[in-house]
Scaffold this active site. Structure first.
Site, PDB file in Angstrom:
ATOM      1  N   LYS A   1      70.121  22.352  25.012  1.00 16.22           N
ATOM      2  CA  LYS A   1      71.500  22.576  24.574  1.00 16.22           C
ATOM      3  C   LYS A   1      72.401  22.492  25.794  1.00 16.22           C
ATOM      4  O   LYS A   1      72.350  23.314  26.677  1.00 16.22           O
ATOM      5  CB  LYS A   1      71.615  23.954  23.910  1.00 16.22           C
ATOM      6  CG  LYS A   1      73.027  24.462  23.697  1.00 16.22           C
ATOM      7  CD  LYS A   1      73.818  23.584  22.754  1.00 16.22           C
ATOM      8  CE  LYS A   1      75.162  24.197  22.411  1.00 16.22           C
ATOM      9  NZ  LYS A   1      76.253  23.780  23.234  1.00 16.22           N
TER      10      LYS A   1
ATOM     11  N   ARG B   1      83.195  21.052  21.127  1.00 16.99           N
ATOM     12  CA  ARG B   1      83.173  20.133  20.002  1.00 16.99           C
ATOM     13  C   ARG B   1      84.346  19.178  20.089  1.00 16.99           C
ATOM     14  O   ARG B   1      85.465  19.576  20.382  1.00 16.99           O
ATOM     15  CB  ARG B   1      83.258  20.955  18.714  1.00 16.99           C
ATOM     16  CG  ARG B   1      82.929  20.206  17.452  1.00 16.99           C
ATOM     17  CD  ARG B   1      81.443  19.875  17.446  1.00 16.99           C
ATOM     18  NE  ARG B   1      80.995  19.372  16.196  1.00 16.99           N
ATOM     19  CZ  ARG B   1      80.527  20.116  15.208  1.00 16.99           C
ATOM     20  NH1 ARG B   1      80.492  21.418  15.312  1.00 16.99           N
ATOM     21  NH2 ARG B   1      80.102  19.563  14.108  1.00 16.99           N
TER      22      ARG B   1
ATOM     23  N   ARG C   1      87.893  20.753  17.549  1.00 17.03           N
ATOM     24  CA  ARG C   1      87.558  21.193  16.193  1.00 17.03           C
ATOM     25  C   ARG C   1      88.718  21.909  15.521  1.00 17.03           C
ATOM     26  O   ARG C   1      88.743  22.071  14.309  1.00 17.03           O
ATOM     27  CB  ARG C   1      86.313  22.065  16.200  1.00 17.03           C
ATOM     28  CG  ARG C   1      86.501  23.417  16.816  1.00 17.03           C
ATOM     29  CD  ARG C   1      85.194  24.179  16.771  1.00 17.03           C
ATOM     30  NE  ARG C   1      85.380  25.504  17.312  1.00 17.03           N
ATOM     31  CZ  ARG C   1      84.706  26.538  16.922  1.00 17.03           C
ATOM     32  NH1 ARG C   1      83.781  26.425  16.000  1.00 17.03           N
ATOM     33  NH2 ARG C   1      84.918  27.712  17.456  1.00 17.03           N
TER      34      ARG C   1
ATOM     35  N   GLU D   1      79.410  16.817  20.773  1.00 15.72           N
ATOM     36  CA  GLU D   1      79.682  17.745  21.868  1.00 15.72           C
ATOM     37  C   GLU D   1      80.210  16.965  23.064  1.00 15.72           C
ATOM     38  O   GLU D   1      79.622  15.956  23.453  1.00 15.72           O
ATOM     39  CB  GLU D   1      78.383  18.461  22.245  1.00 15.72           C
ATOM     40  CG  GLU D   1      78.558  19.640  23.135  1.00 15.72           C
ATOM     41  CD  GLU D   1      78.991  20.894  22.396  1.00 15.72           C
ATOM     42  OE1 GLU D   1      79.217  21.899  23.079  1.00 15.72           O
ATOM     43  OE2 GLU D   1      79.123  20.875  21.171  1.00 15.72           O
TER      44      GLU D   1
END
Length: 87
Positions: A28, A33, A48, A75
């Site tokens: 990760k 976003r 977002r 991302e």
């Protein structure tokens, strides 16, 4: 929908017991976003929450896709290529 802010699909918690043994995982990376709207070679980027951030990422204008229009949801991650890592 193209070139208009839209809400991305957000993560949802898993119900206990839903994780399967054969599921794969990946690292990760920490970023934020971003939704990229691709319209005949022109690129616009939104957070977002619908804030346009196209000007913050001029390198996005270099994106060339084999389609006329698309919305990419992912991302946004920036790497410091001047940093060396110990391997």
């Amino acid at each position: 929908m193209l070139n208009k802010p839209l809400k991305p699909m957000l993560l949802q918690p898993l119900v206990p017991g839903e994780i399967k043994k054969d599921w794969k995982s990946s690292i990760k990376w920490d970023g934020f976003r971003i939704l990229i709207h691709y319209d005949y070679g022109r690129v616009r980027a939104y957070t977002r929450h619908g804030t346009e951030v196209t000007e913050r990422f001029p390198e996005l204008q270099e994106i060339k896709l084999s389609v006329k229009t698309a919305i990419l949801d992912g991302e946004c991650i920036a790497f410091d290529v001047t940093q060396q890592t110990d391997q």
